[in-house]
Design an enzyme around this catalytic site. Structure first.
Site, PDB file in Angstrom:
ATOM      1  N   HIS A  60      16.761 -31.329   4.956  1.00 60.76           N
ATOM      2  CA  HIS A  60      15.332 -31.554   4.685  1.00 60.76           C
ATOM      3  C   HIS A  60      14.885 -30.532   3.637  1.00 60.76           C
ATOM      4  O   HIS A  60      15.688 -29.715   3.187  1.00 60.76           O
ATOM      5  CB  HIS A  60      14.519 -31.413   5.967  1.00 60.76           C
ATOM      6  CG  HIS A  60      14.655 -30.064   6.598  1.00 60.76           C
ATOM      7  ND1 HIS A  60      15.759 -29.712   7.351  1.00 60.76           N
ATOM      8  CD2 HIS A  60      13.873 -28.972   6.546  1.00 60.76           C
ATOM      9  CE1 HIS A  60      15.619 -28.452   7.738  1.00 60.76           C
ATOM     10  NE2 HIS A  60      14.491 -27.975   7.261  1.00 60.76           N
ATOM     11  N   LYS A 114      21.603 -28.219   4.525  1.00 64.00           N
ATOM     12  CA  LYS A 114      20.238 -28.457   4.999  1.00 64.00           C
ATOM     13  C   LYS A 114      19.861 -29.897   4.646  1.00 64.00           C
ATOM     14  O   LYS A 114      20.056 -30.323   3.501  1.00 64.00           O
ATOM     15  CB  LYS A 114      19.317 -27.464   4.284  1.00 64.00           C
ATOM     16  CG  LYS A 114      17.908 -27.418   4.824  1.00 64.00           C
ATOM     17  CD  LYS A 114      17.162 -26.268   4.168  1.00 64.00           C
ATOM     18  CE  LYS A 114      15.686 -26.380   4.442  1.00 64.00           C
ATOM     19  NZ  LYS A 114      14.942 -25.312   3.777  1.00 64.00           N
TER      20      LYS A 114
END
Ligand code: OMP
Length: 214
Positions: free
Chosen positions: A100, A98
């Site tokens: 963010h 991921k």
């Protein structure tokens, strides 16, 4: 069998092996069956600590490899709490990092400097579990064991020694650190008991080719 999680036919496996059966742990997907499965994992985790030959040392976190290991590790940590008075963390990876928010590849309990046990679905050549062990080690966790739902009891990637032995040598803490709820021999026994002669022939041929030669 009732849930269709165990199928007979012709299946190409991750390792390229052509198998007469396939175990799809993703179909163990209702409250009752997850409860049964989690109790089985919890039993192995807790009874193993009482034996001298196959003891797991103290562990802090159950790691469930994405995707199928996630529900097993989370429900087992719950059952360890409710039935065995044990508090352990639960963590899993993401298949894609991921970029963010909190970011990264890991979700859940911190694994750095913790003793980790991986709970996974099936082991054939051991490639998938070796990837999980690499990840845990890279992220600073200390691998202490693996519990799988089904050990297909096959030879590892080198084609000679058992996958279980290969994985135990990677963990490096001696024998007994890879445990399983079910093994290929249990499936054979079930087929024999239920008179499934057609499937038995194919299973035994496959076992001859990829099974343990001990
Ligand atoms: P290895 O990486 O060869 O050990 O294969 C194990 C993985 O293959 C499992 O984590 C599953 O993703 C998948 N698999 C099954 O789900 N069920 C099977 O019966 C056999 C396999 C397989 O491809 O070997």
């Amino acid at each position: 069998m009732q849930l269709g999680a165990l199928k007979f036919g012709t299946f190409t496996l991750k390792s390229g092996r052509l198998s007469p059966y396939f175990f799809n742990a993703g179909l163990l997907c209702s409250g009752p069956i997850l409860y049964t499965v989690a109790q089985a994992y919890a039993l192995i985790l807790t009874t193993s600590t009482d034996t001298t030959t196959s003891s797991f040392p103290h562990f802090d976190v159950l790691f469930g490899p994405a995707y199928k290991g996630i529900s097993f590790a989370s429900t087992t940590s719950l059952v360890l709490h409710t039935h065995h008075n044990l508090t352990v963390g639960f963590a899993h990876d993401r298949k894609e990092a991921k970029d963010h928010g909190e970011g990264g590849i890991l979700v859940g309990a911190t694994i750095r400097d913790k003793n980790i046990i991986i709970l996974d679905d099936v082991m054939t050549s051991g490639k998938a579990v070796r990837g999980s062990i690499d990840l845990v080690t890279r992220e600073g966790g200390k691998m202490v064991g693996v519990v799988q739902m089904l050990d297909r009891e096959e030879v590892g990637a080198d084609g000679t020694s058992s996958t279980v032995k290969e994985v135990e040598s990677i963990i490096g803490e001696g024998p007994g650190r890879v445990q399983s709820i079910l093994r290929m021999r249990d499936l054979i026994q079930w087929l024999e008991k239920n008179g499934r002669s057609q499937e038995l022939v194919a299973m035994k041929e496959y076992e001859e080719k990829y099974g343990l030669k001990t």
